[in-house]
Design a protein around this motif. Structure first.
Motif: not given
Lengths: 503, 76
Positions: A91, A240-242, A247, A250, B23, B26-29, B31, B33-34, B45, B49
């Protein structure tokens, strides 16, 4: 960013060394050809190659300069440590192009009509302030010198890894010999020679990354098995997702590296050296896709290393790539030959980034510091001649420092605040080129405030600064927020005051 | 205010809004988490992104290939 290491490779044989030698000799030959091709003894010809770069050369020189030794080893190592959350490296590589696009095309047009040579020439023309120009020069020289030092140290590590027990001596020889070759071709042919070598280095790097991916898939199987292996090892956090804290990082990386990288002086000088805006636009259009075939491949290699070479800790994680290469190298003669090609790509990545930084530092020192404060009446020929000497001195001193600081990786980490500094120049370049209302005074004060805030937060004894960041954001961005606000509000306030002034 | 100035400002606003939109995505907030589901070895995820990032590349390339601005632009 961490200093990168190359190690664990088997010593190369005679054929491999012959290949490396031929590659290094080709760089010297291009330096000599670059000298033969010079049209005049001027700063513009030496530092900007007479502004004659077409799309093909421009694209490869931008590509070779953007992707350094850090992309190869640093990104692989970080992906090994953090897993998929380090996709952020893909990114922020794109963010650099996005932020460069905001000002590059207009700057290229201006540079051509007003004969800019260094990035600071634009600032002098736009803001008419020697103080602002000098501070900006110093910021850029400090940031680039640090970058050049890191590349020189990685060059030493590259040869150290091949030498086995004699590694320490090989490190010194690695730094000295590669720096020597670089400074010879760089001072012989200037940017013309460096861009021509970038064409070779960019091509080798481009092919090397593809070969690396194919080689790893062939050796270890598909990525899906690698991620399954990581999941079974209970490293689920690396898949896993951050988390929310990561984030925020990021977002911070996208802005810090995106804006700071877009203001690298060597990139700005490549913008100046474009023959046409059209060629520059086409180069940027292709560069927008390069993170997917460079940084993304580096992340994938890091994931493979995490799956198949577990147990690396701390600084050893930066050896993830070389550990993978060692396995490939041991399998077959073909694997060995491919590792030789990839090692050449590593040298290409290091040298193409370092030579550009060297030339930019010498141009700014000679034109913006020496030519302004020490000998304002010096001729172009004199400045060009001194610029070459300056390259030798800069590389000589930094090579010495690279040898002295061989074991001081923590010190290098402290010095590595280049992006926190470089982003402070964003209002002057990115806003100043589009908004005529931006005034010199607010820009200058904003810049100073931004630098003070960034450095204080970075080096001050504050408990709220965790791992060099405040609430997940780099100190430079806090500095930039104040810097930008002051520049905009101050300029508006000045304009308002003048409108109400009866005089 | 000239029509070309208006057009330029609208164009810049449009570009900024699109980039901000990309923007945000592109930040996968957004999605879970687990979620460790994968597709060809990539966590979902990460693919989401990277997909938005690819769109950002396409948008950036399109902007770069638009006609060059006037060569007679003034500083600032």
């Amino acid at each position: 960013m961490r200093e990168s290491r190359v190690s664990n490779l088997l010593p190369f044989g005679f054929g491999a060394w012959l290949f490396f030698s031929a590659y290094l000799c080709s760089l010297l030959l291009l330096g000599w050809l670059g000298r033969k091709a010079r049209k005049e003894d001027s700063l513009q010809d030496f530092y900007l190659a007479g502004r004659g770069f077409s799309f093909f050369v421009l694209f490869l020189t931008l590509y070779a300069t953007q992707y350094s030794g850090n992309t190869v080893f640093g990104v692989t190592g970080a992906s090994y440590r953090l897993g998929f959350p380090w996709l952020i490296s893909v990114h922020y590589m794109l963010a650099i192009i996005v932020f460069m696009r905001t000002y590059a095309f207009k700057l290229q047009t201006l540079a051509r009509s007003r004969n800019y040579v260094t990035p600071v020439d634009y600032l002098k023309d736009r803001f008419h302030s020697r103080f602002l120009a000098t501070i900006s020069s110093i910021v850029m020289i400090v940031a680039l010198s640090n970058y050049l030092l890191a590349q020189l140290m990685t060059m030493g590590r590259a040869l150290q890894g091949l030498a086995g027990p004699a590694g320490d001596i090989a490190y010194n020889y690695g730094v000295i010999s590669l720096a020597l070759i670089m400074v010879i071709y760089g001072t012989l042919g200037g940017l013309r020679a460096i861009a021509w070598t970038d064409v070779i280095q960019g091509s080798v790097l481009f092919v090397g990354f593809f070969v690396l991916l194919l080689l790893v898939i062939n050796q270890f199987g598909p990525l899906s098995i690698a991620t399954e292996t990581i999941a079974q090892a209970s490293d689920l956090d690396k898949l896993e997702r951050p988390n929310s804290s990561m984030l925020r990082e990021w977002l911070s990386y996208i802005f810090l590296v995106g804006i700071g990288g877009a203001l690298y002086p060597q990139f700005i000088q490549r913008i100046y050296s474009a023959r046409t805006t059209q060629g520059l636009r086409q180069s940027f259009a292709v560069m927008a896709f390069m993170p997917f075939i460079t940084a993304l491949i580096a992340v994938i290699i890091g994931i493979y290393a995490l799956a198949y070479i577990p147990g690396l800790e701390g600084a050893a994680t930066d050896q993830a790539l070389s550990s993978i290469l060692r396995i490939v190298q041991e399998q077959s003669l073909f694997g060995y030959a491919l590792v030789v090609l990839i090692f050449s790509a590593v040298l290409a990545a290091l040298m193409s980034t370092a030579d550009s930084a060297m030339l930019s530092v010498s141009s700014m020192f000679i034109k913006d510091i020496y030519g302004v404060h020490i000998r304002p009446n010096a001729s172009e020929q004199e400045l060009t001649r001194l610029g070459k000497r300056c390259s030798w001195i800069v590389v000589g001193l930094l090579s010495l420092l690279a040898i002295l600081l061989k074991e001081q990786t923590s010190l290098i980490g402290l010095l590595d605040r280049k992006f926190d500094l470089l982003v402070q120049l964003a209002p002057a370049f990115m806003l100043g080129i589009h908004w005529s209302g931006l005034r010199t005074g607010p820009v200058l004060i904003g810049l100073v405030l931004g630098i003070i805030i960034a450095l204080t937060l970075a080096f001050g004894p504050f408990s709220f600064v965790v791992a060099g960041k405040v609430w997940g954001f780099h100190p430079g961005l806090y500095g930039l927020a104040v810097n930008l606000s002051y520049a905009i509000l101050g300029s508006r306030w000045l304009a308002k005051r003048e409108n109400f002034d009866p005089i | 205010m000239s029509s070309s100035f208006k057009h330029k400002t609208l164009n810049r606003t449009f570009i900024t809004v699109i980039y901000l939109f990309l923007l945000v995505l592109v930040i996968p907030w957004y999605w879970p988490e687990n979620d460790a589901r994968q597709f060809y070895g990539f966590p979902l995820w990460a693919l989401a992104s990277l997909g938005v990032l690819f769109l950002t590349s396409v948008f950036t390339a399109m902007l770069c290939l638009q006609n060059a601005e006037s060569a007679c632009e003034k500083v600032g």
